[in-house]
Design an enzyme around this catalytic site. Sequence first.
Site, PDB file in Angstrom:
ATOM      1  CD  GLU A   1     -18.275   3.103   1.494  1.00  0.00           C
ATOM      2  OE1 GLU A   1     -17.562   2.148   1.877  1.00  0.00           O
ATOM      3  OE2 GLU A   1     -18.752   3.181   0.351  1.00  0.00           O
TER       4      GLU A   1
ATOM      5  CE  LYS B   1     -16.543   0.921  -4.891  1.00  0.00           C
ATOM      6  NZ  LYS B   1     -17.628   0.552  -3.966  1.00  0.00           N
TER       7      LYS B   1
ATOM      8  CE  LYS C   1     -15.750  -5.224   1.173  1.00  0.00           C
ATOM      9  NZ  LYS C   1     -15.291  -5.696  -0.142  1.00  0.00           N
TER      10      LYS C   1
ATOM     11  CG  ASP D   1     -18.114 -12.193  -5.939  1.00  0.00           C
ATOM     12  OD1 ASP D   1     -18.803 -11.552  -5.102  1.00  0.00           O
ATOM     13  OD2 ASP D   1     -16.871 -12.169  -5.947  1.00  0.00           O
TER      14      ASP D   1
ATOM     15  CB  SER E   1     -21.997  -6.389  -3.864  1.00  0.00           C
ATOM     16  OG  SER E   1     -21.957  -5.630  -2.671  1.00  0.00           O
ATOM     17  CB  ALA E   2     -23.896  -8.156   1.028  1.00  0.00           C
TER      18      ALA E   2
ATOM     19  CB  VAL F   1     -22.801   0.242   0.109  1.00  0.00           C
ATOM     20  CG1 VAL F   1     -24.246   0.634  -0.195  1.00  0.00           C
ATOM     21  CG2 VAL F   1     -21.834   1.198  -0.595  1.00  0.00           C
TER      22      VAL F   1
HETATM   23  N1  PSU Z   1     -14.634   1.917  -1.953  1.00  0.00           N
HETATM   24  C1  PSU Z   1     -13.398   1.468  -2.140  1.00  0.00           C
HETATM   25  N2  PSU Z   1     -13.122   0.168  -1.871  1.00  0.00           N
HETATM   26  C2  PSU Z   1     -14.093  -0.699  -1.425  1.00  0.00           C
HETATM   27  C3  PSU Z   1     -15.402  -0.202  -1.240  1.00  0.00           C
HETATM   28  C4  PSU Z   1     -15.614   1.104  -1.518  1.00  0.00           C
HETATM   29  O1  PSU Z   1     -12.556   2.251  -2.578  1.00  0.00           O
HETATM   30  O2  PSU Z   1     -13.814  -1.862  -1.164  1.00  0.00           O
HETATM   31  C5  PSU Z   1     -16.489  -1.117  -0.738  1.00  0.00           C
HETATM   32  C6  PSU Z   1     -17.850  -0.407  -0.590  1.00  0.00           C
HETATM   33  O3  PSU Z   1     -18.030  -0.208   0.785  1.00  0.00           O
HETATM   34  C7  PSU Z   1     -18.840  -1.395  -1.160  1.00  0.00           C
HETATM   35  C8  PSU Z   1     -18.031  -2.666  -1.149  1.00  0.00           C
HETATM   36  O4  PSU Z   1     -19.998  -1.486  -0.378  1.00  0.00           O
HETATM   37  O5  PSU Z   1     -16.755  -2.223  -1.527  1.00  0.00           O
HETATM   38  C9  PSU Z   1     -18.528  -3.752  -2.023  1.00  0.00           C
HETATM   39  O6  PSU Z   1     -17.744  -4.885  -1.728  1.00  0.00           O
HETATM   40  P1  PSU Z   1     -18.289  -6.348  -2.008  1.00  0.00           P
HETATM   41  O7  PSU Z   1     -18.194  -6.520  -3.484  1.00  0.00           O
HETATM   42  O8  PSU Z   1     -17.341  -7.276  -1.266  1.00  0.00           O
HETATM   43  O9  PSU Z   1     -19.693  -6.386  -1.504  1.00  0.00           O
HETATM   44 MN    MN Z   2     -17.812  -8.275  -4.331  1.00  0.00          MN
END
Ligand code: PSU
Ligand code: MN
Length: 302
Positions: free
Chosen positions: A25, A159, A88, A138, A140-141, A108
Amino acid sequence: MNLPFHIQSEIAAALRDGQAVVALESTLITHGLPYPQNVETARAIEASVRAGGALPATIAILQGQIHVGLSEAQLLYLGQRPQAAVRKCSRRDLPLALALAEDGATTVAGTMIIAHQVGIELFATGGIGGVHRGHPFDVSADLQELGRTPVTVVCSGAKAILDLPATREVLETNGVTVVGYGVDEMPAFYSRRSGLPVDVRLDTPEQVAAVIRARRRLDLRSATLVTVPVPAADELSPHVVEAAVVVATREADSAGIHGPAATPWLLQRVMQLTEGASLQANTALLRHNAFVAAQIAVAVQQ
Ligand code: PSU
Ligand code: MN
């Protein structure tokens, strides 16, 4: 077909010949780490994929064009762009980046979509997104995408800034097969244990390849999630992580940080609060996951 893909010639040849390829990614390059550590880490991850016997394919959008495999110059360009200048990209964002001829970093979710479209089965990353703490809507997709796009994502769990038990439940709801690679429980990103179950423990690339083949025979449209713990030498104590996450989450809530900004903001704050220890763990697990994904990619092709 006139698809908007630029596939590096080495990668195109490998895909044609049935050689092992691992997708990577780009959000962690643009939104995860500061320059120049982001570019150095991206290079190190690519090197780990090669060490594992596969070709790395870092996926990103440059001026509205999807790139599968970045040149050194393209990686440097992306790594030096200000975060605000790069969209993003999860599923909903991909058409916008293309239509508006923007630069885009794939999450991802975004990386899974493109990897699948070009025929790459394996994808390595650090941690998936999930359900945010205190914000059960909230989500994540990434979790939706794992339920609808048949690729294999190798990561160290979700995470640690997230609500891990809720994230685990949604993975199950979405039909995602969760493998523990050499472990009996899901890792917790910076730490090796979460107390949350996996669906199966597998110990070799061949065993994972068998699960991937079975999923293909069934023509399931969902992903296989292979969770690999951070190497023990680089692990952070769960208590240290938890203390930092609690502080960071409280600060984000009072600053009104939410949506796509939340994950990058929280990860950066945890990095400061742990005085860089989380960065060390993050880069170590990224490299290790890339190596494991490459080994699985090789096994799938055999
Ligand atoms: N790694 C990081 N920062 C990020 C991400 C990864 O150090 O922001 C990204 C990844 O690509 C993951 C995304 O898919 O955060 C998830 O973000 P969201 O909660 O907005 O879906
Ligand atoms: Mn998120």
